[in-house]
Design a protein around this motif. Sequence first.
Motif, PDB file in Angstrom:
ATOM      1  N   SER B  81       0.805  -1.216   0.000  1.00 56.15           N
ATOM      2  CA  SER B  81       0.000   0.000   0.000  1.00 56.15           C
ATOM      3  C   SER B  81       0.843   1.274   0.000  1.00 56.15           C
ATOM      4  CB  SER B  81      -0.944   0.002   1.217  1.00 56.15           C
ATOM      5  OG  SER B  81      -0.207   0.121   2.419  1.00 56.15           O
ATOM      6  N   GLY B  82       2.166   1.124  -0.080  1.00 55.34           N
ATOM      7  CA  GLY B  82       3.004   2.321  -0.085  1.00 55.34           C
ATOM      8  C   GLY B  82       3.161   2.894  -1.485  1.00 55.34           C
ATOM      9  N   ASN B  83       3.609   4.113  -1.575  1.00 54.01           N
ATOM     10  CA  ASN B  83       3.821   4.796  -2.846  1.00 54.01           C
ATOM     11  C   ASN B  83       5.053   4.210  -3.544  1.00 54.01           C
ATOM     12  OD1 ASN B  83       4.393   6.545  -4.948  1.00 54.01           O
ATOM     13  ND2 ASN B  83       3.880   8.389  -3.762  1.00 54.01           N
ATOM     14  N   PRO B  84       4.896   3.647  -4.740  1.00 56.45           N
ATOM     15  CA  PRO B  84       6.051   3.037  -5.409  1.00 56.45           C
ATOM     16  C   PRO B  84       7.193   4.019  -5.597  1.00 56.45           C
ATOM     17  CG  PRO B  84       4.028   2.523  -6.576  1.00 56.45           C
ATOM     18  CD  PRO B  84       3.673   3.518  -5.523  1.00 56.45           C
ATOM     19  N   GLU B  85       6.832   5.303  -5.738  1.00 52.23           N
ATOM     20  CA  GLU B  85       7.895   6.274  -5.978  1.00 52.23           C
ATOM     21  C   GLU B  85       8.652   6.698  -4.734  1.00 52.23           C
ATOM     22  OE1 GLU B  85       6.257   9.299  -8.717  1.00 52.23           O
ATOM     23  OE2 GLU B  85       5.706   7.427  -9.751  1.00 52.23           O
ATOM     24  N   SER B  86       7.965   6.846  -3.627  1.00 50.59           N
ATOM     25  CA  SER B  86       8.704   7.275  -2.434  1.00 50.59           C
ATOM     26  C   SER B  86       9.069   6.115  -1.521  1.00 50.59           C
ATOM     27  CB  SER B  86       7.901   8.323  -1.654  1.00 50.59           C
ATOM     28  OG  SER B  86       6.630   7.801  -1.361  1.00 50.59           O
ATOM     29  N   ASP B  87       8.182   5.130  -1.377  1.00 49.76           N
ATOM     30  CA  ASP B  87       8.478   4.037  -0.434  1.00 49.76           C
ATOM     31  C   ASP B  87       8.865   2.751  -1.143  1.00 49.76           C
ATOM     32  OD1 ASP B  87       5.423   5.155   1.020  1.00 49.76           O
ATOM     33  OD2 ASP B  87       7.440   5.861   1.486  1.00 49.76           O
ATOM     34  N   GLY B  88       9.019   2.813  -2.445  1.00 43.09           N
ATOM     35  CA  GLY B  88       9.271   1.558  -3.175  1.00 43.09           C
ATOM     36  C   GLY B  88       8.043   0.681  -3.161  1.00 43.09           C
ATOM     37  N   GLY B  89       6.908   1.275  -2.830  1.00 41.07           N
ATOM     38  CA  GLY B  89       5.656   0.525  -2.872  1.00 41.07           C
ATOM     39  C   GLY B  89       5.334  -0.218  -1.594  1.00 41.07           C
ATOM     40  N   ALA B  90       6.259  -0.204  -0.649  1.00 42.04           N
ATOM     41  CA  ALA B  90       6.031  -1.006   0.555  1.00 42.04           C
ATOM     42  C   ALA B  90       5.636  -0.149   1.741  1.00 42.04           C
ATOM     43  CB  ALA B  90       7.281  -1.790   0.900  1.00 42.04           C
ATOM     44  N   ALA B  91       4.739  -0.670   2.537  1.00 43.49           N
ATOM     45  CA  ALA B  91       4.400  -0.080   3.824  1.00 43.49           C
ATOM     46  C   ALA B  91       4.602  -1.192   4.840  1.00 43.49           C
ATOM     47  CB  ALA B  91       2.961   0.406   3.815  1.00 43.49           C
ATOM     48  N   THR B  92       5.036  -0.851   6.039  1.00 40.92           N
ATOM     49  CA  THR B  92       5.501  -1.873   6.982  1.00 40.92           C
ATOM     50  C   THR B  92       4.637  -2.073   8.203  1.00 40.92           C
ATOM     51  OG1 THR B  92       7.746  -1.316   6.331  1.00 40.92           O
ATOM     52  CG2 THR B  92       7.498  -2.617   8.331  1.00 40.92           C
ATOM     53  N   PHE B  93       4.377  -3.342   8.521  1.00 40.60           N
ATOM     54  CA  PHE B  93       3.809  -3.721   9.818  1.00 40.60           C
ATOM     55  C   PHE B  93       4.990  -4.206  10.668  1.00 40.60           C
ATOM     56  CE2 PHE B  93      -0.755  -3.821   9.149  1.00 40.60           C
ATOM     57  CZ  PHE B  93      -0.954  -4.139   7.814  1.00 40.60           C
ATOM     58  N   TRP B  94       5.132  -3.661  11.874  1.00 42.95           N
ATOM     59  CA  TRP B  94       6.136  -4.194  12.800  1.00 42.95           C
ATOM     60  C   TRP B  94       5.423  -5.143  13.756  1.00 42.95           C
ATOM     61  CZ3 TRP B  94      11.069  -3.907  11.804  1.00 42.95           C
ATOM     62  CH2 TRP B  94      11.526  -2.863  10.986  1.00 42.95           C
ATOM     63  N   VAL B  95       5.779  -6.417  13.684  1.00 43.54           N
ATOM     64  CA  VAL B  95       5.091  -7.441  14.475  1.00 43.54           C
ATOM     65  C   VAL B  95       6.001  -7.953  15.574  1.00 43.54           C
ATOM     66  CG1 VAL B  95       3.956  -9.695  14.398  1.00 43.54           C
ATOM     67  CG2 VAL B  95       3.779  -8.139  12.443  1.00 43.54           C
ATOM     68  N   TYR B  96       5.478  -8.025  16.788  1.00 50.38           N
ATOM     69  CA  TYR B  96       6.229  -8.559  17.925  1.00 50.38           C
ATOM     70  C   TYR B  96       5.525  -9.789  18.485  1.00 50.38           C
ATOM     71  CZ  TYR B  96       8.782  -4.127  18.063  1.00 50.38           C
ATOM     72  OH  TYR B  96       9.560  -3.041  17.750  1.00 50.38           O
ATOM     73  N   ALA B  97       6.326 -10.749  18.921  1.00 50.79           N
ATOM     74  CA  ALA B  97       5.751 -11.910  19.595  1.00 50.79           C
ATOM     75  C   ALA B  97       6.674 -12.308  20.734  1.00 50.79           C
ATOM     76  CB  ALA B  97       5.578 -13.063  18.625  1.00 50.79           C
ATOM     77  N   SER B  98       6.104 -12.402  21.926  1.00 49.57           N
ATOM     78  CA  SER B  98       6.894 -12.785  23.094  1.00 49.57           C
ATOM     79  C   SER B  98       6.839 -14.295  23.242  1.00 49.57           C
ATOM     80  CB  SER B  98       6.320 -12.093  24.339  1.00 49.57           C
ATOM     81  OG  SER B  98       6.406 -12.936  25.457  1.00 49.57           O
ATOM     82  N   GLY B  99       7.981 -14.908  23.520  1.00 48.46           N
ATOM     83  CA  GLY B  99       8.026 -16.352  23.705  1.00 48.46           C
ATOM     84  C   GLY B  99       7.162 -16.784  24.867  1.00 48.46           C
ATOM     85  N   GLN B 100       7.032 -15.899  25.846  1.00 45.28           N
ATOM     86  CA  GLN B 100       6.273 -16.252  27.040  1.00 45.28           C
ATOM     87  C   GLN B 100       4.764 -16.039  26.858  1.00 45.28           C
ATOM     88  OE1 GLN B 100       7.436 -14.031  30.508  1.00 45.28           O
ATOM     89  NE2 GLN B 100       6.324 -15.367  31.909  1.00 45.28           N
ATOM     90  N   TYR B 101       4.403 -14.886  26.279  1.00 43.08           N
ATOM     91  CA  TYR B 101       2.988 -14.544  26.223  1.00 43.08           C
ATOM     92  C   TYR B 101       2.295 -14.859  24.898  1.00 43.08           C
ATOM     93  CZ  TYR B 101       4.222 -12.137  30.499  1.00 43.08           C
ATOM     94  OH  TYR B 101       4.692 -11.852  31.745  1.00 43.08           O
TER      95      TYR B 101
END
Lengths: 313, 228
Positions: B81-101
């Motif tokens: 969903s990012g702009n191909p011209e400014s973001d190379g077309g990519a938009a980022t989700f930062w995903v975290y997962a705790s081993g414990q929870y």
Amino acid sequence: MVDIQEEAADLHETLPDDIDDTVDDIADKIQDFVEHGVGIEDAKNSIRSNHGVSTGNSMDADPVDKGCGELDTDNEPVNMTAKVIQQWDPRSDSVHQVGLLGDETGTAKFIEFVGDDNNPIFEEDSVIEIEKGQTDEYEGNFSVTIQDSTTVTVLDGEDVEVSNDGGGESLTLETAALVDVRADTSGLIKRCPEEDCTRVLTNGRCGEHGEVDGEFDLRIKAIADDGNASHTVYFNEELTEELTGIDLEEAQEIASEELDQTAVIGEMIPMIQGRYYTLEVTKYDRSNIVNEFEEASPDTEAEADALLEQMEA
Amino acid sequence: MSANENSDYSGPQPSRRMFATEFNDVTYSFKESEEERAPNFSLMPTGEKANRAFFVGTLVEQPETVGDDGDVLRAKIIDPSGNPESDGGAATFWVYASGQYQPAAFAALNKMEAPEYVAIRGKPNTFENEDGDVYVSVRGESVTPVDKATRDQWVLDTAQQTLNRIEAFENLVGSDDADAHYINMAADQYGENVEKYRDAVRYALKDVRGDNNPMSGSSDEEEVEAEA
């Protein structure tokens, strides 16, 4: 080589005098059956049966009046009057129509295969009278098949009350993703063998009956979510097998090999979690029992194009 | 869709469909009830509340171990969903997962090998640093490797739902309509510029259509048809 003309002539003799079909007509019909892979004797029986002549089959027993929730015998001819609660999309080319019927005794699936004499598609909420439908049993579930020899009449202006105990409200979940599969209670499970108890055991224990010797079963409990509503859905053994390609026998083998009952759901989850389906479910309280499902497989390039066009308009 | 769509509070909350472009703007969160165990909601700029989100993107790097005990995995997952011209077309989700929870999510991420398509259901989580900047991440719950077909379906699904929300927003913002509750809340918190999310929809749809891919199958088919 069978002489179809001769067979047709013999058969024609035994049919009632007042039928329209000539010997040639009968010969054509036999030919038709044979070309469809039906044996001569079966073909003749079918033709006899369509003309109301006894063939000695169980289907010629007198049909029994049964309610949707009362179906209990496999291969039994039944008469029913019920409301078409829902029409489902046939998943196979050989199915003409399929859906759910309901009355005061409960609900039952109905199905009609493609044939020469198909009924018009019944409208949802219409009431139909079925004479000589045939029951079918699969994995403990009964349904009614509408065959050529079945007569269906749409009863305009009539209404049938559908019981909420025997059945529930049916709905279609379009393009829902199985966003989460409940691993701890899915896959190869054990159920309580005590009478009338079907509880899923946890570590060999039934919530009601304590430690019991459970019976193996296959099921999936998952969250089907379309972004606007989230539903807990259940797939029974038959549907789990359809979903994953793993049947109860294979599941038990997997569990034995891995010495781990949970290995089964471990194999199943990557096949289905996070994927899109259309589900036909019946709602009971908070549970939604899946009756039919279809993997979603749209032409995404074409749909993306269409949506982009719409946006520019 | 209506603000009262899922009024069964004891059931699971719907997992909203939004592109990373929108997700990263979901900085405002709130609770609807004083009760301690009442669910937390994040407010979407397009005017809907979100307790969970569901998305399918591409894992582009091996997940990294972070946190004091090294017990948390962080994964970078992109959508188109990012702009191909400014973001190379990519938009980022930062995903975290705790081993414990979040052990299931942790285990699944650990097994993955970039690049891979992945379907994730999780909760929006906000973090504010000392400068008052708010970052949005995903606390991963269900993580599953999937295929391109599923990813494309998700893009279509999300595009449609995002457009529906944008249309409702534009029609109802500032009104007393029952369905305008979260729309007005979003206008207050984030302003009324939803055009940005419409652009995001366009970029993502173009990717599925194959615009960005010179090796796209459809262009081959078009050539063959032209020759026929």
